[in-house]
Scaffold this active site. Structure first.
Site, PDB file in Angstrom:
ATOM      1  N   TRP A 100       0.845  -1.210   0.000  1.00  0.00           N
ATOM      2  CA  TRP A 100       0.000   0.000   0.000  1.00  0.00           C
ATOM      3  C   TRP A 100       0.864   1.238   0.000  1.00  0.00           C
ATOM      4  O   TRP A 100       0.573   2.212  -0.708  1.00  0.00           O
ATOM      5  CB  TRP A 100      -0.972  -0.023   1.171  1.00  0.00           C
ATOM      6  CG  TRP A 100      -1.930  -1.170   1.093  1.00  0.00           C
ATOM      7  CD1 TRP A 100      -2.071  -2.190   1.979  1.00  0.00           C
ATOM      8  CD2 TRP A 100      -2.871  -1.436   0.031  1.00  0.00           C
ATOM      9  NE1 TRP A 100      -3.037  -3.063   1.542  1.00  0.00           N
ATOM     10  CE2 TRP A 100      -3.537  -2.633   0.358  1.00  0.00           C
ATOM     11  CE3 TRP A 100      -3.198  -0.781  -1.163  1.00  0.00           C
ATOM     12  CZ2 TRP A 100      -4.530  -3.195  -0.455  1.00  0.00           C
ATOM     13  CZ3 TRP A 100      -4.187  -1.336  -1.975  1.00  0.00           C
ATOM     14  CH2 TRP A 100      -4.834  -2.518  -1.622  1.00  0.00           C
ATOM     15  N   ASP A 167      -2.007   6.762   6.198  1.00  0.00           N
ATOM     16  CA  ASP A 167      -3.019   5.820   5.709  1.00  0.00           C
ATOM     17  C   ASP A 167      -3.351   4.878   6.868  1.00  0.00           C
ATOM     18  O   ASP A 167      -2.550   4.020   7.230  1.00  0.00           O
ATOM     19  CB  ASP A 167      -2.442   5.044   4.511  1.00  0.00           C
ATOM     20  CG  ASP A 167      -3.390   3.951   4.009  1.00  0.00           C
ATOM     21  OD1 ASP A 167      -4.483   3.789   4.576  1.00  0.00           O
ATOM     22  OD2 ASP A 167      -3.023   3.260   3.026  1.00  0.00           O
ATOM     23  N   LYS A 191     -12.482  -1.781   6.416  1.00  0.00           N
ATOM     24  CA  LYS A 191     -11.706  -2.649   7.302  1.00  0.00           C
ATOM     25  C   LYS A 191     -12.101  -2.485   8.769  1.00  0.00           C
ATOM     26  O   LYS A 191     -11.811  -3.350   9.569  1.00  0.00           O
ATOM     27  CB  LYS A 191     -10.218  -2.386   7.137  1.00  0.00           C
ATOM     28  CG  LYS A 191      -9.812  -2.357   5.659  1.00  0.00           C
ATOM     29  CD  LYS A 191      -8.782  -3.346   5.268  1.00  0.00           C
ATOM     30  CE  LYS A 191      -8.599  -3.447   3.771  1.00  0.00           C
ATOM     31  NZ  LYS A 191      -7.866  -2.301   3.201  1.00  0.00           N
TER      32      LYS A 191
HETATM   33  C1  LIG Z   1      -7.124  -1.988   1.956  1.00  0.00           C
HETATM   34  C2  LIG Z   1      -6.104  -0.943   2.049  1.00  0.00           C
HETATM   35  C3  LIG Z   1      -5.977   0.067   1.074  1.00  0.00           C
HETATM   36  C4  LIG Z   1      -6.814   0.108  -0.177  1.00  0.00           C
HETATM   37  O1  LIG Z   1      -8.069   0.586   0.119  1.00  0.00           O
HETATM   38  P1  LIG Z   1      -9.152   0.810  -1.036  1.00  0.00           P
HETATM   39  O2  LIG Z   1     -10.261   1.428  -0.233  1.00  0.00           O
HETATM   40  O3  LIG Z   1      -9.463  -0.508  -1.618  1.00  0.00           O
HETATM   41  O4  LIG Z   1      -8.593   1.743  -2.027  1.00  0.00           O
HETATM   42  C5  LIG Z   1      -5.017   1.035   1.277  1.00  0.00           C
HETATM   43  N1  LIG Z   1      -4.224   1.029   2.354  1.00  0.00           N
HETATM   44  C6  LIG Z   1      -4.320   0.074   3.299  1.00  0.00           C
HETATM   45  C7  LIG Z   1      -3.416   0.115   4.475  1.00  0.00           C
HETATM   46  C8  LIG Z   1      -5.269  -0.934   3.171  1.00  0.00           C
HETATM   47  O5  LIG Z   1      -5.371  -1.893   4.118  1.00  0.00           O
END
Ligand SMILES: *Cc1c(COP(=O)(O)O)cnc(C)c1O
Length: 355
Positions: A100, A167, A191
């Site tokens: 990511w 993030d 998540k």
């Molecule tokens: C799942 C995830 C993403 C991607 O998220 P999307 O909403 O599918 O774009 C980005 N960063 C992390 C840390 C993730 O776990």
């Protein structure tokens, strides 16, 4: 019974599923479904207001920050962040902790210059780099608090001379954080916050408006702030279900209480991984994630057999990401501790049978 250890979209509380289904049939007093009401109705505006209020309350967001409910997932934030914060010819600092982080780096490079301050790539991202310097002249420092694929988590954040962007897609609302330590936080909802389709952004207002790039409206944080996250049609249902889920979290005692449970659940599983001679963890112990527990078998040839045993017991979503292999048990907020017990029992029974 099924026990869903999926990495995302992931399990939400049963009561949230029930309330969400009810609202599909009848949401407001006129009998309309949540799927057909106008987002401009007072009833839905109240949903957005309550969701934003709950985010602020649960994370103790200080004054001077805006909470946005956007679309495009965390992945769109990979480009929106540099577009709004990184002026032409300037650079941003990134910490490389996995897939990511790399996707974020790739997008930032389209907009400006990137300095990767540290990386754990040479050890397949099994730890969080610690000794590095964030350059004073960077526009911001970007990090990923929890690395969903590798099962590492930042338990400490560096002191930064420049604004910090994080993030937090896979560990937001799982533990206490000090929002004031960050200038921009983003997270795809699916998540820990709600269903896929909505993206949370918490941004310090004074961070914005400092560069003169022309930004397309949908990618401009200021436009979304001015529009109260209603510049265009918001993801009505995803926001509604997120609100239900945040209400659930609040009723459980909030982030402080869920953090205690998350520590208990993850320690219970890590203890078994460390104790059971058939299994081993893949990450540096001090950087282990409480959300995504990655482990492999001492003898990889047994992995199919163990996976079969867990599947027979209703365990779902345990297969590790293809870049790590083995197993990944995602222990998000809504995963009950009984599910972890079922998994640990399966590990013990496997060892017993194979001994
Ligand atoms: C799942 C995830 C993403 C991607 O998220 P999307 O909403 O599918 O774009 C980005 N960063 C992390 C840390 C993730 O776990």
């Amino acid at each position: 019974m099924t026990y869903n250890f999926g990495a995302g979209p992931c399990i939400l509380p049963q009561e949230v599923f029930k309330q969400a289904s009810q609202a599909v049939l009848e949401f407001n007093p006129t009998g309309l479904s949540i799927l057909e009401i106008s987002h401009r109705t007072p009833e839905f505006e109240a949903v957005v207001d309550e969701t934003v209020r709950l985010v602020k309350e649960l994370l103790d967001v200080p004054a001077g920050y805006s909470v946005l409910l956007l679309q495009g997932g965390a992945s769109l934030q990979f480009c929106m962040v540099p577009m709004n914060l990184l002026a032409d010819g300037h650079k941003a600092a990134y910490l490389d902790t996995g897939v990511w982080a790399n996707k974020a780096i790739k997008e930032a490079k389209i907009i400006g210059n990137v300095e990767v301050v540290a990386s754990s790539k040479d050890k397949n991202y099994t730890f969080i780099p610690k000794d590095y310097t964030i350059p004073q002249d960077a526009a911001y420092f970007h990090c990923t608090s929890n690395n969903t694929i590798y099962g590492t988590e930042m338990h400490h954040f560096p002191k930064s001379p420049v604004p910090v962007v994080c993030d937090m897609s896979s560990d937001i609302f799982s533990r206490k954080i000090n929002v004031a330590d960050f200038d921009l936080i983003y997270a795809g909802a699916q998540k820990n916050m709600g269903p896929a389709g909505v993206t949370l952004v918490i941004v310090k207002d004074e961070l914005l408006g400092k560069i003169d790039r022309k930004i397309p409206s949908m990618l401009d944080y200021k436009i979304h702030i001015d529009g109260g996250s209603m510049y265009n049609t918001p993801p009505v249902f995803s926001i509604y279900v997120s609100m239900l889920n945040l209400r659930w979290l609040k009723s459980k005692g909030g982030v402080e209480q869920i953090e205690i449970e998350n520590i208990d659940k993850s320690e219970y599983l890590y203890r078994e991984i460390d104790r059971n001679p058939f299994f081993k963890g893949t990450c540096a112990v001090e950087d282990r994630s409480r959300m995504n527990v990655c482990f492999v078998m001492e003898n990889p040839e047994l992995e199919k057999e163990f996976l079969k045993l867990t599947e027979d017991r209703g365990i779902i979503g345990l297969k590790g990401h293809r870049s790590v292999g083995g197993f990944r048990a995602s222990l998000y907020n809504a995963l009950p501790s009984t599910s972890v017990h079922v998994l640990v029992d399966a590990m013990q029974d496997f060892a017993e049978k194979r001994r």
